[in-house]
Motif scaffolding. Structure first.
Motif, PDB file in Angstrom:
ATOM      1  N   PHE A  57      26.303  31.066  43.635  1.00 52.45           N
ATOM      2  CA  PHE A  57      27.590  31.070  44.075  1.00 52.45           C
ATOM      3  C   PHE A  57      27.395  31.556  45.821  1.00 52.45           C
ATOM      4  N   SER A  58      26.420  32.474  45.740  1.00 51.41           N
ATOM      5  CA  SER A  58      26.037  33.065  47.138  1.00 51.41           C
ATOM      6  C   SER A  58      25.492  31.899  48.110  1.00 51.41           C
ATOM      7  N   PHE A  59      24.693  31.211  47.567  1.00 47.64           N
ATOM      8  CA  PHE A  59      24.025  29.996  48.508  1.00 47.64           C
ATOM      9  C   PHE A  59      25.067  28.901  48.833  1.00 47.64           C
ATOM     10  N   LEU A  60      25.876  28.738  47.821  1.00 46.10           N
ATOM     11  CA  LEU A  60      26.833  27.633  47.978  1.00 46.10           C
ATOM     12  C   LEU A  60      27.985  28.151  48.959  1.00 46.10           C
ATOM     13  N   LEU A  61      28.130  29.452  48.816  1.00 48.69           N
ATOM     14  CA  LEU A  61      29.276  30.243  49.779  1.00 48.69           C
ATOM     15  C   LEU A  61      28.841  30.062  51.177  1.00 48.69           C
ATOM     16  N   SER A  62      27.578  30.101  51.443  1.00 43.71           N
ATOM     17  CA  SER A  62      27.134  30.264  52.988  1.00 43.71           C
ATOM     18  C   SER A  62      27.111  28.732  53.565  1.00 43.71           C
ATOM     19  N   ILE A  63      27.392  27.753  52.736  1.00 42.55           N
ATOM     20  CA  ILE A  63      27.488  26.189  53.400  1.00 42.55           C
ATOM     21  C   ILE A  63      28.503  26.129  54.457  1.00 42.55           C
ATOM     22  N   PRO A  64      29.940  26.554  53.928  1.00 41.97           N
ATOM     23  CA  PRO A  64      31.129  26.322  54.913  1.00 41.97           C
ATOM     24  C   PRO A  64      30.700  27.468  56.017  1.00 41.97           C
ATOM     25  N   SER A  65      30.195  28.602  55.782  1.00 45.31           N
ATOM     26  CA  SER A  65      30.096  29.657  56.910  1.00 45.31           C
ATOM     27  C   SER A  65      28.988  29.178  57.887  1.00 45.31           C
ATOM     28  N   ILE A  66      27.767  28.582  57.484  1.00 46.19           N
ATOM     29  CA  ILE A  66      26.996  28.187  58.407  1.00 46.19           C
ATOM     30  C   ILE A  66      27.717  26.737  59.207  1.00 46.19           C
ATOM     31  N   ILE A  67      28.321  26.012  58.445  1.00 47.85           N
ATOM     32  CA  ILE A  67      28.756  24.814  59.175  1.00 47.85           C
ATOM     33  C   ILE A  67      29.926  25.415  60.171  1.00 47.85           C
ATOM     34  N   GLY A  68      30.732  26.116  59.784  1.00 48.13           N
ATOM     35  CA  GLY A  68      31.964  26.654  60.507  1.00 48.13           C
ATOM     36  C   GLY A  68      31.312  27.261  61.829  1.00 48.13           C
ATOM     37  N   GLY A  69      30.336  28.083  61.359  1.00 47.92           N
ATOM     38  CA  GLY A  69      29.697  29.082  62.676  1.00 47.92           C
ATOM     39  C   GLY A  69      29.050  28.126  63.623  1.00 47.92           C
ATOM     40  N   SER A  70      28.289  27.198  63.216  1.00 46.61           N
ATOM     41  CA  SER A  70      27.344  26.329  63.843  1.00 46.61           C
ATOM     42  C   SER A  70      28.517  25.276  64.692  1.00 46.61           C
ATOM     43  N   VAL A  71      29.471  24.891  64.228  1.00 44.17           N
ATOM     44  CA  VAL A  71      30.617  24.078  65.088  1.00 44.17           C
ATOM     45  C   VAL A  71      30.997  25.044  66.059  1.00 44.17           C
ATOM     46  N   PHE A  72      31.615  26.056  65.687  1.00 42.84           N
ATOM     47  CA  PHE A  72      32.153  27.423  66.643  1.00 42.84           C
ATOM     48  C   PHE A  72      31.221  27.391  67.779  1.00 42.84           C
ATOM     49  N   ASP A  73      29.875  27.807  67.453  1.00 39.99           N
ATOM     50  CA  ASP A  73      29.023  28.198  68.326  1.00 39.99           C
ATOM     51  C   ASP A  73      28.771  26.900  69.475  1.00 39.99           C
ATOM     52  N   PHE A  74      28.798  25.846  68.772  1.00 40.55           N
ATOM     53  CA  PHE A  74      28.342  24.518  69.835  1.00 40.55           C
ATOM     54  C   PHE A  74      29.876  24.207  70.797  1.00 40.55           C
ATOM     55  N   LEU A  75      31.124  24.558  70.169  1.00 44.98           N
ATOM     56  CA  LEU A  75      32.026  24.367  70.916  1.00 44.98           C
ATOM     57  C   LEU A  75      32.286  25.284  71.941  1.00 44.98           C
ATOM     58  N   LEU A  76      31.647  26.659  71.816  1.00 42.20           N
ATOM     59  CA  LEU A  76      32.015  27.543  72.961  1.00 42.20           C
ATOM     60  C   LEU A  76      30.756  27.764  73.803  1.00 42.20           C
ATOM     61  N   MET A  77      29.718  26.811  73.764  1.00 40.04           N
ATOM     62  CA  MET A  77      28.700  26.828  74.551  1.00 40.04           C
ATOM     63  C   MET A  77      28.976  26.519  75.968  1.00 40.04           C
ATOM     64  N   TYR A 119      33.434  22.938  37.725  1.00 35.59           N
ATOM     65  CA  TYR A 119      33.106  22.764  39.145  1.00 35.59           C
ATOM     66  C   TYR A 119      34.203  23.084  40.108  1.00 35.59           C
ATOM     67  N   ARG A 120      35.538  22.661  39.540  1.00 34.12           N
ATOM     68  CA  ARG A 120      36.843  23.010  40.195  1.00 34.12           C
ATOM     69  C   ARG A 120      36.932  24.324  40.462  1.00 34.12           C
ATOM     70  N   ASN A 121      36.783  25.254  39.527  1.00 32.87           N
ATOM     71  CA  ASN A 121      36.938  26.521  39.688  1.00 32.87           C
ATOM     72  C   ASN A 121      35.834  27.233  40.615  1.00 32.87           C
ATOM     73  N   LEU A 122      34.516  26.722  40.583  1.00 28.59           N
ATOM     74  CA  LEU A 122      33.655  26.964  41.415  1.00 28.59           C
ATOM     75  C   LEU A 122      34.132  26.729  42.934  1.00 28.59           C
ATOM     76  N   LEU A 123      34.739  25.446  43.131  1.00 27.27           N
ATOM     77  CA  LEU A 123      35.243  24.848  44.556  1.00 27.27           C
ATOM     78  C   LEU A 123      36.212  26.335  44.928  1.00 27.27           C
ATOM     79  N   VAL A 124      37.161  26.401  43.962  1.00 27.46           N
ATOM     80  CA  VAL A 124      38.304  27.364  44.235  1.00 27.46           C
ATOM     81  C   VAL A 124      37.723  28.945  44.638  1.00 27.46           C
ATOM     82  N   LEU A 125      36.770  29.149  44.059  1.00 30.18           N
ATOM     83  CA  LEU A 125      35.962  30.533  44.198  1.00 30.18           C
ATOM     84  C   LEU A 125      35.412  30.640  45.628  1.00 30.18           C
ATOM     85  N   ILE A 126      34.616  29.257  46.107  1.00 28.60           N
ATOM     86  CA  ILE A 126      33.981  29.215  47.440  1.00 28.60           C
ATOM     87  C   ILE A 126      35.007  29.541  48.530  1.00 28.60           C
ATOM     88  N   ILE A 127      36.151  28.672  48.330  1.00 29.39           N
ATOM     89  CA  ILE A 127      37.290  28.714  49.347  1.00 29.39           C
ATOM     90  C   ILE A 127      37.930  29.674  49.445  1.00 29.39           C
TER      91      ILE A 127
END
Length: 270
Positions: free
Chosen positions: A187-207, A85-93
């Motif tokens: 991996f595809s699904f877990l990789l989407s988590i930081p993308s969705i969170i980051g994109g949502s925060v970015f969109d909210f801040l730019l409103m 799971y540490r390796n999985l986290l590294v790959l996600i990053i």
């Protein structure tokens, strides 16, 4: 423009189904809004994405828990699991870095693609081609490596274009790379988590002020209905897609994407 409860329910269901199936959630949300002749506020779109994110976190709660435990409480796990799971986290990053760079660079450029039938057609065509190619590859057996993570992260970055399917392009690329299907989908699904969170925060801040004031134009029940429906339907859709990929039937979605691309192409010139 306001969104009533029925419209929010439908939009939530559309988001829940298309966020994880390889047919582009943003493209279908754009189409649904065009059909309803509405344009939902940015905040409502964020609520729908957070809903599907909640469904995803619920589905992979065990894996996410083990990722955090492998870092914070490694002694509570077997050594093999800690390494896994540490390796999985590294790959996600590693995969998140190119996604963030590309999405940040291209997001403003591709924003106009959400409400143009011709551009929607192009995105669905690209998704359809990638998904169709998987038909010619046998089931993969190897593990994901760092180079795979970079490639998949790059592919995910280009899904900022409205009708390019994030799951479609990332999973298709992984299948072409002969990655084990179980590892790939997770991996595809877990990789989407930081993308969705980051994109949502970015969109909210730019409103802007107009977008912020539009939040109150939609009843609170519509927000709740959109969130719940997208979360529940998204959770069930993840199960469905895993089964489809394991059975080697992902390429079936290519026919849908290509047909939709053709329909939109014709409609754009009518």
């Amino acid at each position: 423009m306001t969104v009533d409860i029925i419209q929010s329910l439908i939009l939530g269901i559309v988001q829940g189904i298309t966020e994880w199936l390889p047919i582009s959630s943003s493209g279908h949300l754009a189409l649904t809004q065009l059909i309803f002749n509405i344009r939902v506020p940015v905040f409502f779109d964020l609520i729908l994405h957070i809903g599907t994110l909640a469904g995803l976190v619920g589905f992979y709660r065990t894996d996410l828990s083990k990722i955090f435990r492998s870092i914070l409480y490694p002694r509570s796990m077997e050594i093999r699991e800690v390494k896994e799971y540490r390796n999985l986290l590294v790959l996600i990053i590693i995969g998140t870095i190119p996604t963030a760079i590309i999405a940040f660079a291209l997001k403003s450029l591709f924003e106009f693609s959400f409400y143009d039938f011709l551009l929607l057609s192009i995105g669905f065509f690209i998704s359809g081609v990638f998904i169709f190619i998987t038909k010619f590859f046998k089931k993969g057996t190897r593990s994901i490596n760092k180079f795979d993570a970079v490639l998949i992260g790059i592919a995910q970055g280009f899904s900022v274009f409205s009708s390019i399917s994030r799951s479609g392009i990332t999973i298709s690329l992984g299948m072409i790379r002969q990655i084990d299907h179980t590892q790939l989908v997770k991996f595809s699904f877990l990789l989407s988590i930081p993308s969705i969170i980051g994109g949502s925060v970015f969109d909210f801040l730019l409103m802007n002020d107009t977008q912020m004031s539009a939040i109150g134009d939609i009843p609170i029940l519509s927000y709740i209905m959109g969130f719940i429906s997208s979360a529940l339907v998204g959770y069930l859709t993840i199960k469905l897609l895993i089964d489809i990929v394991n059975k080697g039937k992902l390429h079936y979605f290519a026919y849908y994407c290509l047909a939709l691309a053709l329909i939109l192409l014709v409609y754009s010139f009518v």
